[in-house]
Write an enzyme that holds these catalytic residues in place. Structure first.
Site, PDB file in Angstrom:
ATOM      1  N   ASN A  10       0.713  -0.923  -0.619  1.00 30.90           N
ATOM      2  CA  ASN A  10       0.065  -0.015  -0.122  1.00 30.90           C
ATOM      3  C   ASN A  10       1.196   1.031  -0.147  1.00 30.90           C
ATOM      4  O   ASN A  10       1.439   1.557   0.939  1.00 30.90           O
ATOM      5  CB  ASN A  10      -0.720   0.250   0.881  1.00 30.90           C
ATOM      6  CG  ASN A  10      -1.760   1.137   1.567  1.00 30.90           C
ATOM      7  OD1 ASN A  10      -1.801   2.431   1.122  1.00 30.90           O
ATOM      8  ND2 ASN A  10      -2.176   1.200   2.377  1.00 30.90           N
ATOM      9  N   LYS A  12      -0.012   4.397  -0.019  1.00 27.77           N
ATOM     10  CA  LYS A  12      -0.329   5.334   0.045  1.00 27.77           C
ATOM     11  C   LYS A  12      -0.273   6.803  -0.065  1.00 27.77           C
ATOM     12  O   LYS A  12      -0.322   6.751  -1.437  1.00 27.77           O
ATOM     13  CB  LYS A  12      -0.335   5.154   2.137  1.00 27.77           C
ATOM     14  CG  LYS A  12       0.230   4.387   2.937  1.00 27.77           C
ATOM     15  CD  LYS A  12       0.446   4.705   4.492  1.00 27.77           C
ATOM     16  CE  LYS A  12      -0.148   3.126   4.469  1.00 27.77           C
ATOM     17  NZ  LYS A  12       0.127   3.253   6.245  1.00 27.77           N
ATOM     18  N   HIS A  96      -9.563   0.919   5.393  1.00 28.61           N
ATOM     19  CA  HIS A  96      -8.459   1.307   5.637  1.00 28.61           C
ATOM     20  C   HIS A  96      -8.346   1.834   6.967  1.00 28.61           C
ATOM     21  O   HIS A  96      -8.850   2.681   7.388  1.00 28.61           O
ATOM     22  CB  HIS A  96      -7.095   2.210   4.647  1.00 28.61           C
ATOM     23  CG  HIS A  96      -5.844   1.646   5.114  1.00 28.61           C
ATOM     24  ND1 HIS A  96      -5.420   2.819   6.135  1.00 28.61           N
ATOM     25  CD2 HIS A  96      -4.922   1.112   5.172  1.00 28.61           C
ATOM     26  CE1 HIS A  96      -4.097   2.230   6.749  1.00 28.61           C
ATOM     27  NE2 HIS A  96      -3.895   1.349   5.647  1.00 28.61           N
ATOM     28  N   GLU A  98      -6.878   4.333   7.946  1.00 26.37           N
ATOM     29  CA  GLU A  98      -6.382   6.244   8.000  1.00 26.37           C
ATOM     30  C   GLU A  98      -7.656   6.004   7.060  1.00 26.37           C
ATOM     31  O   GLU A  98      -8.156   8.034   7.608  1.00 26.37           O
ATOM     32  CB  GLU A  98      -5.007   6.091   6.880  1.00 26.37           C
ATOM     33  CG  GLU A  98      -4.119   6.031   7.329  1.00 26.37           C
ATOM     34  CD  GLU A  98      -2.950   5.797   7.261  1.00 26.37           C
ATOM     35  OE1 GLU A  98      -3.190   5.489   6.016  1.00 26.37           O
ATOM     36  OE2 GLU A  98      -1.771   5.095   7.795  1.00 26.37           O
ATOM     37  N   GLU A 168      -4.845  -4.883  10.580  1.00 25.67           N
ATOM     38  CA  GLU A 168      -4.103  -4.500  11.076  1.00 25.67           C
ATOM     39  C   GLU A 168      -4.981  -3.201  12.206  1.00 25.67           C
ATOM     40  O   GLU A 168      -5.422  -2.687  12.176  1.00 25.67           O
ATOM     41  CB  GLU A 168      -4.093  -2.986   9.611  1.00 25.67           C
ATOM     42  CG  GLU A 168      -4.264  -3.612   8.450  1.00 25.67           C
ATOM     43  CD  GLU A 168      -3.162  -2.691   7.034  1.00 25.67           C
ATOM     44  OE1 GLU A 168      -2.238  -2.987   6.985  1.00 25.67           O
ATOM     45  OE2 GLU A 168      -4.146  -1.834   6.954  1.00 25.67           O
ATOM     46  N   GLY A 174       2.594   1.791  10.604  1.00 25.27           N
ATOM     47  CA  GLY A 174       3.836   3.077  10.553  1.00 25.27           C
ATOM     48  C   GLY A 174       4.156   3.593  11.873  1.00 25.27           C
ATOM     49  O   GLY A 174       4.866   4.425  11.753  1.00 25.27           O
ATOM     50  N   SER A 214       3.627  -2.705  10.243  1.00 25.54           N
ATOM     51  CA  SER A 214       4.748  -2.406  10.563  1.00 25.54           C
ATOM     52  C   SER A 214       5.542  -3.888   9.991  1.00 25.54           C
ATOM     53  O   SER A 214       6.142  -4.173  10.968  1.00 25.54           O
ATOM     54  CB  SER A 214       5.302  -2.479  11.685  1.00 25.54           C
ATOM     55  OG  SER A 214       5.007  -0.734  12.149  1.00 25.54           O
TER      56      SER A 214
END
Ligand code: PGA
Length: 251
Positions: A10, A12, A96, A98, A168, A174, A214
């Protein structure tokens, strides 16, 4: 039951056209010897078409990071499944964290996106994961179950072959903190049981469940050794061809 592994990158909100073409070409090269696993790249919409072009002679598949449910219309800022296909994509990520956290996408919206993505035939990666607060409050399983049940509401069993689930944990994305292999396996096994309860055992045995948060070259082997971890959704480490190449070649 052997499921085919899927390693997805991904990207991003990273890469210009030039960066994307270089990265995709290098990854495609790294994949030339890969036969027993799938590799997917999810670059930004703006480079989908270039990336699709660059990887056209490889086994790599390309997908979008989000998708609208309609084919076309007055949906400013959105990209339809048909547009993704037109740009050479055959997959999409939905839900996701985010998108959920920064852009306030709720379960109902994610359900619409997922349904639209499936209707137009895209392979669809549905993300689910708990925040640190939810984990510490003992609400991990409740959160995951709620997200998955609402995202899959109305999705028929016949569509499940197009669905991939990505666990996730938000606190691991991250941050450099990976869930331990035990923590990840525990949630993956829970998700598989949940799919069995919602559908049936054969579907639960076939559905691929990726871990994300991660994932790096030095933890991928241990994660992939877990019974219910069928692949990885990789952010940061997917932007470097060498580290992503190593992740693709997990042992
Ligand atoms: P990360 O991102 O690998 O940088 O933690 C994973 C993701 O958000 O899909």
């Amino acid at each position: 039951m052997k499921r085919r592994a899927l390693i997805a990158g991904n990207w991003k909100m990273h890469t210009t056209v030039m960066d994307a073409c270089h990265l995709a070409a290098e990854i495609a090269r790294q994949c030339s010897d890969v036969e027993d696993r799938d590799v997917l790249l999810a670059p930004p919409f703006t480079v989908l078409s270039e990336v699709s072009h660059v990887i056209r002679d490889s086994a790599v598949i390309v997908g979008a990071q989000n998708v609208c449910w309609e084919e076309k219309g007055a949906f400013t800022g959105e990209i339809s499944p048909v547009m993704i296909q037109d740009a050479g994509g055959s997959a999409a990520i939905v839900g996701h964290s985010e998108r959920r956290q920064i852009f306030h996408e709720d379960d109902a919206l994610i359900n619409k996106r997922l349904q639209g993505s499936l209707k137009f035939g895209l392979l669809t990666i549905l993300c689910a994961g708990e925040t640190l607060q939810e984990r510490e409050g003992g609400r991990t399983f409740n959160t995951i179950e709620g997200q998955i049940r609402s995202a899959l509401a109305g999705v028929e069993a016949s569509r499940m072959a197009q669905v991939v689930i990505a666990y996730e944990p938000v606190w691991a994305i991250g941050t450099g903190k990976t869930a331990s292999t035990e923590q990840a396996q525990e949630v993956h096994a829970f998700i598989r049981k949940l799919i069995e309860a919602m559908y049936e055992k054969t579907i639960a045995e076939q559905v691929r469940i990726l871990y994300g948060g991660s994932v790096k070259q030095d933890n991928v082997d241990a994660l992939m050794a877990q019974q219910d971890i069928d692949g990885a959704l990789v952010g940061g480490a997917a932007l470097n061809a060498e580290s992503f190449g190593r992740i693709i070649h997990f042992r």
